[in-house]
Design a protein around this motif. Structure first.
Motif, PDB file in Angstrom:
ATOM      1  N   GLY A 103       7.023   6.364  -4.606  1.00  0.00           N
ATOM      2  CA  GLY A 103       5.552   6.711  -3.770  1.00  0.00           C
ATOM      3  C   GLY A 103       4.271   6.087  -3.406  1.00  0.00           C
ATOM      4  N   ILE A 104       5.026   4.561  -4.231  1.00  0.00           N
ATOM      5  CA  ILE A 104       4.036   3.510  -4.444  1.00  0.00           C
ATOM      6  C   ILE A 104       3.039   3.134  -2.070  1.00  0.00           C
ATOM      7  N   ALA A 105       3.906   3.332  -1.648  1.00  0.00           N
ATOM      8  CA  ALA A 105       4.137   3.116  -0.603  1.00  0.00           C
ATOM      9  C   ALA A 105       4.419   4.348   0.200  1.00  0.00           C
ATOM     10  N   PRO A 106       4.265   4.257   1.498  1.00  0.00           N
ATOM     11  CA  PRO A 106       4.774   5.814   2.604  1.00  0.00           C
ATOM     12  C   PRO A 106       6.198   5.788   2.685  1.00  0.00           C
ATOM     13  N   THR A 107       6.374   4.224   3.382  1.00  0.00           N
ATOM     14  CA  THR A 107       7.482   3.900   4.160  1.00  0.00           C
ATOM     15  C   THR A 107       8.484   2.970   3.288  1.00  0.00           C
ATOM     16  N   ARG A 108       8.932   2.383   3.577  1.00  0.00           N
ATOM     17  CA  ARG A 108       9.876   1.330   3.204  1.00  0.00           C
ATOM     18  C   ARG A 108       9.562   0.409   4.230  1.00  0.00           C
ATOM     19  N   SER A 109       9.414  -0.043   4.923  1.00  0.00           N
ATOM     20  CA  SER A 109       8.485  -1.196   5.852  1.00  0.00           C
ATOM     21  C   SER A 109       7.372  -1.693   4.946  1.00  0.00           C
ATOM     22  N   GLY A 110       6.438  -0.526   4.418  1.00  0.00           N
ATOM     23  CA  GLY A 110       5.087  -0.427   3.513  1.00  0.00           C
ATOM     24  C   GLY A 110       5.171  -1.219   2.357  1.00  0.00           C
ATOM     25  N   ALA A 111       7.093  -0.224   1.472  1.00  0.00           N
ATOM     26  CA  ALA A 111       6.994  -0.821   0.568  1.00  0.00           C
ATOM     27  C   ALA A 111       7.430  -2.128   0.022  1.00  0.00           C
ATOM     28  N   ARG A 112       8.874  -2.805   1.879  1.00  0.00           N
ATOM     29  CA  ARG A 112       8.891  -4.288   1.338  1.00  0.00           C
ATOM     30  C   ARG A 112       7.430  -5.092   1.710  1.00  0.00           C
ATOM     31  N   GLN A 113       6.807  -4.760   2.437  1.00  0.00           N
ATOM     32  CA  GLN A 113       5.623  -5.562   2.141  1.00  0.00           C
ATOM     33  C   GLN A 113       4.656  -5.659   1.019  1.00  0.00           C
ATOM     34  N   SER A 141       6.195  -1.448 -11.712  1.00  0.00           N
ATOM     35  CA  SER A 141       4.538  -1.188 -11.971  1.00  0.00           C
ATOM     36  C   SER A 141       4.197  -1.414 -10.669  1.00  0.00           C
ATOM     37  N   VAL A 142       2.387  -1.024 -11.015  1.00  0.00           N
ATOM     38  CA  VAL A 142       2.119  -2.138  -9.591  1.00  0.00           C
ATOM     39  C   VAL A 142       1.162  -3.027 -10.709  1.00  0.00           C
ATOM     40  N   ARG A 143       1.031  -4.095 -10.143  1.00  0.00           N
ATOM     41  CA  ARG A 143       0.313  -5.465 -10.806  1.00  0.00           C
ATOM     42  C   ARG A 143      -1.187  -4.696 -10.856  1.00  0.00           C
ATOM     43  N   GLU A 144      -1.290  -4.772 -11.911  1.00  0.00           N
ATOM     44  CA  GLU A 144      -2.929  -4.758 -11.661  1.00  0.00           C
ATOM     45  C   GLU A 144      -4.052  -4.992 -11.221  1.00  0.00           C
ATOM     46  N   LYS A 145      -3.622  -6.266 -10.818  1.00  0.00           N
ATOM     47  CA  LYS A 145      -5.125  -6.789 -10.377  1.00  0.00           C
ATOM     48  C   LYS A 145      -4.410  -6.291  -8.751  1.00  0.00           C
ATOM     49  N   SER A 146      -3.696  -5.309  -8.201  1.00  0.00           N
ATOM     50  CA  SER A 146      -3.466  -4.803  -6.718  1.00  0.00           C
ATOM     51  C   SER A 146      -3.390  -3.223  -6.941  1.00  0.00           C
ATOM     52  N   LYS A 147      -3.690  -2.604  -7.670  1.00  0.00           N
ATOM     53  CA  LYS A 147      -3.686  -1.154  -8.298  1.00  0.00           C
ATOM     54  C   LYS A 147      -5.218  -0.473  -7.585  1.00  0.00           C
ATOM     55  N   SER A 148      -6.250  -1.409  -6.970  1.00  0.00           N
ATOM     56  CA  SER A 148      -7.522  -1.014  -6.386  1.00  0.00           C
ATOM     57  C   SER A 148      -6.684  -0.808  -4.501  1.00  0.00           C
ATOM     58  N   LEU A 149      -5.868  -1.412  -4.168  1.00  0.00           N
ATOM     59  CA  LEU A 149      -5.645  -1.856  -2.735  1.00  0.00           C
ATOM     60  C   LEU A 149      -5.394   0.069  -2.442  1.00  0.00           C
TER      61      LEU A 149
END
Length: 202
Positions: A103-113, A141-149
């Motif tokens: 659930g970190i990304a709503p689509t597989r293409s979004g996850a790939r990005q 896990s989501v990188r610490e710097k990326s958690k606010s994206l």
């Protein structure tokens, strides 16, 4: 990057399934694309055509190309167990797919990005290869710097309680784990993997 970037609704209509997620166009036009619309008489498909279409559907669903898919199939056939199920397990264990399932990304293409832009860690180390094979026990896990994206926070906020028993998720730390490879009946996609096995067996 090796991925399909054309009209997604057209592909969804071709297979009459929401390959890339919910599609309003598919709901309105649940028939293959073409200038003659639903009235066009379509001949009976050959066995080969049905098998080939099933393979294409899986490739579009998981966003992979022919050479990679063929290599993955040979790995699946060499592995102990049922070849078709092994193939789906390998596809499900791709890093971009696991990120999508979490659930970190709503689509597989979004996850790939997200993976390609180095926003995802595996066992504490950045991995930017979408096809990376996640193993049971690996922590994503989501990188610490990326958690606010915004893309990540929006996706996680809309995430429902996990319906996938083979992964676990900690919303507070934005961390997940692959517990085991999924059983065939746990993979929700409408895939007839036996047709793909028959295709490659010719």
């Amino acid at each position: 990057m090796a991925r399909y970037t054309g009209p997604k609704s057209k592909i969804a209509r071709k297979f009459r399934e929401p390959i890339f997620g919910p599609d309003k166009v598919l709901e309105r036009k649940n028939y293959p694309p073409g200038m003659h619309g639903p009235s066009k008489r379509r001949g009976k498909e050959s066995e080969y055509s049905v098998q080939l279409k099933e393979k294409q559907k899986v490739k579009y669903t998981y966003g992979v190309l022919e050479r990679y898919f063929e290599n993955l199939f040979h790995r699946a056939s060499a592995k102990e167990g049922i070849t078709g199920e092994n193939l789906l397990k390998f596809l499900e264990a791709r890093l971009d797919n696991v990120v999508y399932r979490l659930g970190i990304a709503p689509t597989r293409s979004g996850a790939r990005q997200l993976v390609g832009h180095k926003h995802i860690n595996v066992n504490g180390e950045v991995v930017n290869i979408a096809s990376y094979q996640v193993k049971p026990g690996d922590v994503i896990s989501v990188r610490e710097k990326s958690k606010s994206l915004e893309a990540i926070t929006a996706s996680v906020a809309g995430r429902r309680i996990s319906k996938y028993s083979w992964i676990e998720w900690d919303a507070n730390s934005l961390t997940g784990k692959l517990l085991n490879y999924p059983n065939r009946d746990e993979i929700p996609e409408n895939i007839k993997e036996n047709l793909i096995v028959e295709l490659y067996s010719k």
